[in-house]
Design a protein around this motif. Structure first.
Motif, PDB file in Angstrom:
ATOM      1  N   UNK A 260       2.577  -0.084  -5.172  1.00 55.77           N
ATOM      2  CA  UNK A 260       1.927   1.240  -5.235  1.00 55.77           C
ATOM      3  C   UNK A 260       0.696   1.356  -4.351  1.00 55.77           C
ATOM      4  N   UNK A 261       0.199   0.262  -3.826  1.00 56.28           N
ATOM      5  CA  UNK A 261      -1.104   0.264  -3.164  1.00 56.28           C
ATOM      6  C   UNK A 261      -1.178   1.259  -2.011  1.00 56.28           C
ATOM      7  N   UNK A 262      -0.196   1.236  -1.117  1.00 56.74           N
ATOM      8  CA  UNK A 262      -0.277   2.096   0.065  1.00 56.74           C
ATOM      9  C   UNK A 262      -0.303   3.573  -0.320  1.00 56.74           C
ATOM     10  N   UNK A 263       0.608   3.986  -1.196  1.00 53.75           N
ATOM     11  CA  UNK A 263       0.687   5.400  -1.565  1.00 53.75           C
ATOM     12  C   UNK A 263      -0.544   5.849  -2.345  1.00 53.75           C
ATOM     13  N   UNK A 264      -0.995   5.031  -3.289  1.00 50.43           N
ATOM     14  CA  UNK A 264      -2.151   5.426  -4.090  1.00 50.43           C
ATOM     15  C   UNK A 264      -3.417   5.450  -3.253  1.00 50.43           C
ATOM     16  N   UNK A 265      -3.527   4.531  -2.312  1.00 46.63           N
ATOM     17  CA  UNK A 265      -4.712   4.499  -1.454  1.00 46.63           C
ATOM     18  C   UNK A 265      -4.774   5.735  -0.582  1.00 46.63           C
ATOM     19  N   UNK A 266      -3.648   6.131  -0.030  1.00 44.12           N
ATOM     20  CA  UNK A 266      -3.619   7.297   0.851  1.00 44.12           C
ATOM     21  C   UNK A 266      -3.852   8.599   0.085  1.00 44.12           C
ATOM     22  N   UNK A 267      -3.379   8.673  -1.151  1.00 46.04           N
ATOM     23  CA  UNK A 267      -3.521   9.902  -1.934  1.00 46.04           C
ATOM     24  C   UNK A 267      -4.882  10.004  -2.624  1.00 46.04           C
ATOM     25  N   UNK A 268      -5.601   8.882  -2.698  1.00 43.00           N
ATOM     26  CA  UNK A 268      -6.884   8.878  -3.404  1.00 43.00           C
ATOM     27  C   UNK A 268      -6.743   8.787  -4.911  1.00 43.00           C
ATOM     28  N   UNK A 269      -5.579   8.446  -5.390  1.00 42.92           N
ATOM     29  CA  UNK A 269      -5.315   8.346  -6.830  1.00 42.92           C
ATOM     30  C   UNK A 269      -6.063   7.162  -7.432  1.00 42.92           C
TER      31      UNK A 269
ATOM     32  N   UNK B 270     -19.139   8.650  -2.194  1.00 45.25           N
ATOM     33  CA  UNK B 270     -19.346   8.510  -0.760  1.00 45.25           C
ATOM     34  C   UNK B 270     -17.985   8.303  -0.076  1.00 45.25           C
ATOM     35  N   UNK B 271     -17.601   9.193   0.862  1.00 44.01           N
ATOM     36  CA  UNK B 271     -16.335   8.993   1.584  1.00 44.01           C
ATOM     37  C   UNK B 271     -16.392   7.709   2.419  1.00 44.01           C
ATOM     38  N   UNK B 272     -15.258   7.006   2.490  1.00 49.95           N
ATOM     39  CA  UNK B 272     -15.256   5.699   3.165  1.00 49.95           C
ATOM     40  C   UNK B 272     -14.039   5.551   4.067  1.00 49.95           C
ATOM     41  N   UNK B 273     -14.206   4.738   5.106  1.00 47.73           N
ATOM     42  CA  UNK B 273     -13.103   4.385   5.998  1.00 47.73           C
ATOM     43  C   UNK B 273     -12.020   3.632   5.245  1.00 47.73           C
ATOM     44  N   UNK B 274     -12.421   2.661   4.454  1.00 47.14           N
ATOM     45  CA  UNK B 274     -11.512   1.844   3.651  1.00 47.14           C
ATOM     46  C   UNK B 274     -12.132   1.608   2.287  1.00 47.14           C
TER      47      UNK B 274
ATOM     48  N   UNK C  62      -5.081  -2.891   5.884  1.00 48.77           N
ATOM     49  CA  UNK C  62      -5.717  -4.208   5.925  1.00 48.77           C
ATOM     50  C   UNK C  62      -6.842  -4.220   6.954  1.00 48.77           C
ATOM     51  N   UNK C  63      -6.596  -3.580   8.086  1.00 51.49           N
ATOM     52  CA  UNK C  63      -7.630  -3.505   9.120  1.00 51.49           C
ATOM     53  C   UNK C  63      -8.850  -2.746   8.603  1.00 51.49           C
ATOM     54  N   UNK C  64      -8.634  -1.589   7.984  1.00 54.70           N
ATOM     55  CA  UNK C  64      -9.761  -0.792   7.496  1.00 54.70           C
ATOM     56  C   UNK C  64     -10.546  -1.529   6.415  1.00 54.70           C
ATOM     57  N   UNK C  65      -9.836  -2.248   5.539  1.00 54.58           N
ATOM     58  CA  UNK C  65     -10.517  -2.982   4.475  1.00 54.58           C
ATOM     59  C   UNK C  65     -11.262  -4.211   5.004  1.00 54.58           C
ATOM     60  N   UNK C  66     -10.717  -4.825   6.042  1.00 51.38           N
ATOM     61  CA  UNK C  66     -11.318  -6.063   6.541  1.00 51.38           C
ATOM     62  C   UNK C  66     -12.704  -5.839   7.143  1.00 51.38           C
ATOM     63  N   UNK C  67     -12.935  -4.653   7.702  1.00 57.34           N
ATOM     64  CA  UNK C  67     -14.219  -4.386   8.355  1.00 57.34           C
ATOM     65  C   UNK C  67     -15.374  -4.527   7.383  1.00 57.34           C
ATOM     66  N   UNK C  68     -15.169  -4.116   6.134  1.00 57.84           N
ATOM     67  CA  UNK C  68     -16.249  -4.162   5.140  1.00 57.84           C
ATOM     68  C   UNK C  68     -16.670  -5.587   4.804  1.00 57.84           C
ATOM     69  N   UNK C  69     -15.760  -6.543   4.954  1.00 60.99           N
ATOM     70  CA  UNK C  69     -16.048  -7.898   4.497  1.00 60.99           C
ATOM     71  C   UNK C  69     -17.238  -8.534   5.221  1.00 60.99           C
TER      72      UNK C  69
END
Length: 386
Positions: free
Chosen positions: A27-36, A200-204, A353-360
């Motif tokens: 579910x991760x991809x769909x829920x992440x894109x929808x903001x659920x 706060x809106x975020x890239x990832x 994965x790319x968008x999330x990795x930047x925050x690390x």
């Protein structure tokens, strides 16, 4: 030297992996894109007792060792790094209360926090103070048996669910050095004047909220001063952030693992010039580099976690956070290259994965600042290399 997990840790990892593969990956991809909001995943965390991973057993928690703690964030981040944040800040705040709280504070809060009935986070960052925590402007003045708190906090994970929220304040703004005048107050969510003002809106890093909080003359009982003594707030916060760097290192390993998994699978599936692209030497080199740095990062993360078990480990956790976070980004980019044009599409996991990795490389202290922390430890002889 033992580079293997023990039997209990292997069984725990298998349990986590099965949960992630069944409840998060699909579910991760769909829920992440929808903001659920991932309510069902949070319920799963509760059922597994994961909200209590840093809570002592006497208060109903799991009280995990640091390596097992790292496994939680590695496996969850392999599925969806964003939802790992729901447990991340919560677990650090629980550890802070368990380590530094009064007996009354532990009895009042830890049992509910261990089950997930209560949730929490950490109120450190401000609009003008991130890495430089001594620069915070939130103040708390004592009036009778209450502190009156005024200020703004930002980028607060779990803000809409945190109750209580440990908030770093200046109880003596005139003291120098500034850290001697800093304390932590446990602020309950229904206190008048306490308001979560915006997400706060975020890239990832989606799946959990990051919010701004305004404290407008919030009256907090003096009994909610963490540890019951003023002036220890910076020390209390830093003790939690040491585990926080293990958390980020492990999340980074989870991202890198998923990037490798996706690249390997795609290299077997995608064909060009009549054969799988994994048969081409250029792709093989990418995969070999991915696997090598991934395993090095995993060992670094576990090593740092084990150093925390042995005692204070600022330099070791700093090294692990720096290295693992940079491996996460490199792995995501390499996986994007293997995917080619499809890697840029939101239909594939790798762009998330790319968008999330930047925050690390930013969270729990930027890598450049952590390099100075490591360097100071090396200069003092606190840690030796070789």
């Amino acid at each position: 030297m033992d580079f293997e997990l023990n039997e209990e840790q292997r069984d725990f990892r298998a349990l986590l992996r099965a949960f992630v593969d069944k409840e998060i990956v699909p579910v991760a991809r769909d829920w992440e894109h929808s903001g659920r909001y991932p309510t069902e995943i949070v319920d799963g965390f509760k059922e597994m007792g994961l909200f209590g991973i840093t809570v002592p057993e006497e208060y109903g928690g799991l009280d995990l060792d640091p390596v097992s703690f790292a496994l939680v964030f590695e496996e969850i981040s392999r599925g969806w790094m964003g939802v790992a944040g729901i447990l991340g800040s919560h677990s650090l705040a629980c550890r802070m209360i368990a380590m530094h709280g009064t007996d009354d504070q532990k009895r009042r809060y830890l049992p509910g926090l261990a089950t997930g009935e209560r949730r929490t986070g950490i109120g450190l960052t401000e609009p003008d103070a991130g890495t430089d925590l001594q620069g915070i402007r939130t103040t708390a003045r004592l009036e009778g048996d209450h502190y009156v708190v005024s200020g703004t906090k930002t980028w607060i994970t779990n803000a809409r669910y945190a109750d209580p929220l440990p908030v770093l304040v200046k109880t003596d703004p005139a003291t120098t050095p500034a850290h001697k005048g800093m304390s932590v107050l446990l602020v309950e969510a229904d206190t008048p004047g306490y308001q979560v003002t915006k997400d706060i809106p975020k890239l990832g890093y989606k799946g959990t909220e990051s919010c701004e909080i305004v404290l407008d003359d919030v009256r907090v009982p003096a009994s909610n001063l963490l540890g019951g003594v003023e002036g220890r707030g910076m020390q209390q916060a830093l003790s939690a952030l040491e585990w926080g760097r293990v958390n980020i290192a492990a999340r980074s390993v989870g991202i890198a693992q998923r990037a490798y998994d996706e690249a390997l699978a795609y290299s077997r599936q995608r064909r060009a010039f009549g054969q799988p692209i994994g048969d081409f030497q250029a792709v093989q080199i990418q995969l070999a580099s991915l696997a090598t740095t991934l395993q090095a990062a995993r060992l670094m993360a576990y090593w740092a976690a084990d150093q925390v078990r042995k005692g204070r480990a600022d330099a070791q956790t700093g090294m692990a956070k720096i290295f693992c976070s940079e491996v996460a980004l490199e792995s995501a980019i390499s996986s994007l290259k293997v995917h080619g044009g499809y890697g840029y599409s939101t239909e594939y996991e790798v762009e998330r994965l790319y968008r999330d990795s930047v925050l690390m490389s930013i969270g729990e202290g930027t890598n450049d600042v952590l390099r100075t922390v490591v360097a100071r430890s090396l200069s003092r002889g606190d840690v030796k290399v070789g």
